[in-house]
Design an enzyme around this catalytic site. Structure first.
Site, mmCIF file in Angstrom:
data_model
loop_
_atom_site.group_PDB
_atom_site.id
_atom_site.type_symbol
_atom_site.label_atom_id
_atom_site.label_comp_id
_atom_site.label_asym_id
_atom_site.label_seq_id
_atom_site.Cartn_x
_atom_site.Cartn_y
_atom_site.Cartn_z
ATOM 1 N N GLU A 33 26.922 41.886 30.931
ATOM 2 C CA GLU A 33 25.789 41.428 30.933
ATOM 3 C C GLU A 33 24.576 41.718 32.005
ATOM 4 O OE1 GLU A 33 24.399 38.056 29.112
ATOM 5 O OE2 GLU A 33 22.204 38.068 29.529
ATOM 6 N N ARG A 259 40.680 33.914 31.249
ATOM 7 C CA ARG A 259 39.653 34.174 32.150
ATOM 8 C C ARG A 259 40.150 33.833 34.256
ATOM 9 N NH1 ARG A 259 34.020 33.515 30.643
ATOM 10 N NH2 ARG A 259 33.394 33.764 32.880
ATOM 11 N N LYS A 269 27.854 32.489 35.885
ATOM 12 C CA LYS A 269 26.745 33.100 36.411
ATOM 13 C C LYS A 269 25.326 32.212 36.777
ATOM 14 C CE LYS A 269 27.052 37.093 33.688
ATOM 15 N NZ LYS A 269 26.967 37.771 33.772
HETATM 16 P P1 ATP Z 1 29.452 34.424 32.711
HETATM 17 O O1 ATP Z 1 29.541 33.527 31.550
HETATM 18 O O2 ATP Z 1 29.631 33.250 33.905
HETATM 19 O O3 ATP Z 1 28.064 34.434 32.328
HETATM 20 P P2 ATP Z 1 30.330 36.108 31.283
HETATM 21 O O4 ATP Z 1 31.229 36.534 30.649
HETATM 22 O O5 ATP Z 1 28.521 35.975 30.118
HETATM 23 O O6 ATP Z 1 30.091 35.631 32.312
HETATM 24 P P3 ATP Z 1 29.917 39.395 31.344
HETATM 25 O O7 ATP Z 1 28.868 39.735 32.092
HETATM 26 O O8 ATP Z 1 29.220 38.815 29.733
HETATM 27 O O9 ATP Z 1 29.617 37.847 31.818
HETATM 28 O O10 ATP Z 1 30.816 39.436 31.445
HETATM 29 C C1 ATP Z 1 31.220 40.917 31.265
HETATM 30 C C2 ATP Z 1 33.014 41.246 31.073
HETATM 31 O O11 ATP Z 1 34.133 40.226 32.078
HETATM 32 C C3 ATP Z 1 33.231 39.757 29.579
HETATM 33 O O12 ATP Z 1 34.569 40.456 29.002
HETATM 34 C C4 ATP Z 1 34.073 38.979 30.257
HETATM 35 O O13 ATP Z 1 35.048 38.620 29.386
HETATM 36 C C5 ATP Z 1 34.338 39.708 31.629
HETATM 37 N N1 ATP Z 1 34.738 37.814 32.157
HETATM 38 C C6 ATP Z 1 34.236 37.394 33.121
HETATM 39 N N2 ATP Z 1 34.156 36.225 33.702
HETATM 40 C C7 ATP Z 1 35.447 36.348 33.917
HETATM 41 C C8 ATP Z 1 36.560 35.609 34.841
HETATM 42 N N3 ATP Z 1 36.207 34.968 35.318
HETATM 43 N N4 ATP Z 1 38.098 36.039 34.662
HETATM 44 C C9 ATP Z 1 37.517 37.245 32.955
HETATM 45 N N5 ATP Z 1 37.516 38.142 32.963
HETATM 46 C C10 ATP Z 1 35.846 38.157 32.439
HETATM 47 MG MG MG Z 2 29.557 37.028 28.242
#
Ligand code: ATP
Ligand code: MG
Length: 545
Positions: A33, A259, A269
């Protein structure tokens, strides 16, 4: 079609290929995102999605999940592309946006309405939450649940046409308010949001929700394995429900992995954004952050991050990884590729009282074991500097330091004996007087002396001023993210020192290098300082970062 790496996802893919569940071309996607910069947790997902496709001869989409215009921006879209490229991956022509599919998503929503599987609900967000029930209590049906297809269609079209204000209505799936899975209790599919979108401008005032959007985009792109993190496990039934209830002839399996967490760091984020907004760090590329732009500015090579991700591996177990593993990967990537020089971070002046001639030139290899990295000239003269912490007036068994009346070798130079210490009013050494041993020249030593310590140093004639930034963990607690972030911050996470570095490093614009005994450093990219600034990437010994 074989791959050396083995984990439950790669095994699953191998099985799927073998059993003809998929044809030979694997398709994955990385779906960020664009509401912030990428961090090392994302790197794990990037390495997995792009890595799997590379290993199995498949393709990967970089797809932006841009369904929330309030939090998303072009700046984030660009930084994410830069970071994925920097990590060494290429999506070729497969750059897509969920917003590319807004028309199709809308069409499928009308289809769900027409088949009695979705309805327009006038409850407010709070009312929806309140009637959703809990893990132990079922929810209650919305009073709008039994609207006719015609009424739903009319209202949904008017939602789209902009007739209603934000929050006044939503489109919900009609599933089961008594489902043990809260995600299946008539989840919201569309909401009204009169907001300018960074790509579609003001074409839309209703936006699809993540759970509805994601599975459809996956199906439209022919994703063969939709890999996501474990928190989406409970969303999988909804992922499947949507695809089972629209007319689409492709249904990717969603597979979850854990994760990545890194000790003493935050990945959320939301928290990263607030650290920046509250001025606790200097921006998304602050070298103390686990963002990819921060790690890049810190000097961490992308190869080290890829190595780190492969060592962490892919499992379903929660993993909070030690920072020492990342440090290890950084050191092993840099060890044989970085030239070495000397820098004195906290200089103590030294006068060589028996040295009266012009400076002598000494030759020093840029790496003791890698001759291809070349060599350089070091000048040795009457005025030198050593590290303040390398002098101690009296000897101690444990520490190998120069002491008063003691001997030390200056690396690639001569053995010196300290004969006098000048001190300030507080008793702190401000200058040393030493005698050098002329027959102890490095490589031609006939002195027979065996000092215990070898120190790094620079000569006054051969050194330029520089600033050194030394970083420690940003947080003092292993798993930060509590209510009072300020309390958890390490007040000395960034220390700046004025010191000296061999001239050649600055004049020849060395990029990453090791300053002997002080660690690996990189020249900081954008500095307002007139003196060059060096960030410490990592120290040389494990445990200290
Ligand atoms: P946040 O919760 O920090 O906002 P998010 O998961 O919403 O992070 P996205 O931009 O949606 O952030 O993430 C894109 C991809 O990266 C998703 O498929 C998510 O599962 C993966 N991802 C995000 N954080 C991690 C992590 N700590 N370890 C492994 N994969 C991750
Ligand atoms: Mg997300």
């Amino acid at each position: 079609m074989s791959s050396a790496v083995s984990d439950f996802i790669r095994n699953r893919i191998r099985d799927d290929i073998e059993n003809d569940v998929v044809d030979d071309s694997i398709v994955t996607r990385f779906p960020p995102e664009p509401n912030g910069y990428l961090h090392i947790g994302h790197a794990k997902s990037i390495c997995l999605n792009f890595g799997v496709a590379e290993e199995f001869g498949g393709k990967t989409y970089l797809r932006f999940d841009d369904t929330n215009p309030l939090k998303e921006s072009e700046e984030f879209v660009e930084s994410i592309q830069e970071d994925v490229r920097w990590l060494g991956f290429d999506w070729e022509d497969r750059l897509t946006f969920a917003s590319d599919y807004f028309d199709q998503l809308y069409g499928f929503a009308e289809q769900l309405i027409q088949e009695g599987r979705a309805f327009v609900c006038d409850l407010s967000a709070d009312e929806i939450r309140a009637t959703r029930g809990t893990l132990t209590e079922t929810g209650t049906n919305s009073p709008y649940r039994d609207r006719s297809v015609a009424e739903n269609l009319d209202l949904f079209r008017r939602m789209r046409a902009g007739e209603f204000p934000n929050g006044s209505r939503v489109l919900r799936a009609k599933i089961d308010m008594a489902s043990p899975n809260l995600n299946m209790r008539d989840p919201v599919l569309y909401r009204i949001l009169h907001a300018e979108h960074h790509r579609t401008g003001d074409s839309w005032c209703i936006y699809p929700m993540y759970d509805y959007t994601h599975c459809i985009c996956d199906a439209l792109e022919g994703i063969t394995h939709s890999l996501c993190t474990l928190e989406f496990e409970d969303h999988r039934p909804l992922y499947d429900w949507v695809l089972d209830n629209i007319s689409i002839n492709f249904h990717p399996p969603q597979i979850e992995f854990s994760r990545l967490g890194l000790e003493f760091n935050v990945m959320s984020k939301r928290i990263l954004t607030s650290l920046i907004k509250d001025g606790h760090v200097e921006g998304w590329d602050d070298p103390r952050l686990p963002t990819l732009s921060g790690l890049r500015r810190r000097g961490v090579p992308p190869e080290a991050i890829r190595d780190f991700c492969s060592r962490v591996g892919v499992t379903k177990q929660a993993n909070l990884v030690e920072t020492s593993l990342l440090d290890f990967c950084v050191r092993s990537t840099l060890e044989d590729t970085s030239p070495r020089a000397m820098a004195v971070i906290d200089p103590l002046p030294v006068e060589v009282i028996n040295f009266d001639d012009d400076d002598v030139m000494l030759e020093a290899p840029n790496h003791p074991k890698v001759p291809e990295l070349g060599h350089r000239q070091l000048s040795f003269g009457r005025n030198l500097f050593i590290e303040r912490s390398d002098f101690r007036e009296t000897a101690s068994k444990k520490q190998r330091k120069l002491t008063l009346n003691g001997l030390a070798r200056l690396r690639y130079g001569f053995i010196v004996e300290c004969v006098e210490v000048k001190k300030d009013a507080h008793g702190e050494p401000v200058e040393l007087k030493v005698r050098y041993v002329p027959e102890s020249r490095s490589g031609q030593d006939t002195s027979g002396l065996k000092p215990r310590s070898t120190l790094h140093w620079v000569s006054s004639a051969n050194a330029v001023s520089a600033k050194f930034r030394l970083f420690e963990n940003l947080f003092n607690v292993r798993e930060p993210g509590g209510d009072d972030l300020g309390e958890e911050l390490n007040p000395s996470s960034k220390i700046e020192q004025d010191g000296l570095v061999e001239r050649v490093v600055v004049e020849d614009e060395w990029d990453r290098c090791q300053f002997e005994r002080n660690g690996y450093f990189v020249k900081d990219s954008d500095s307002t300082s007139t003196a060059p600034v060096f960030n410490r990437i990592v120290s040389l010994s494990s445990g200290i970062r």
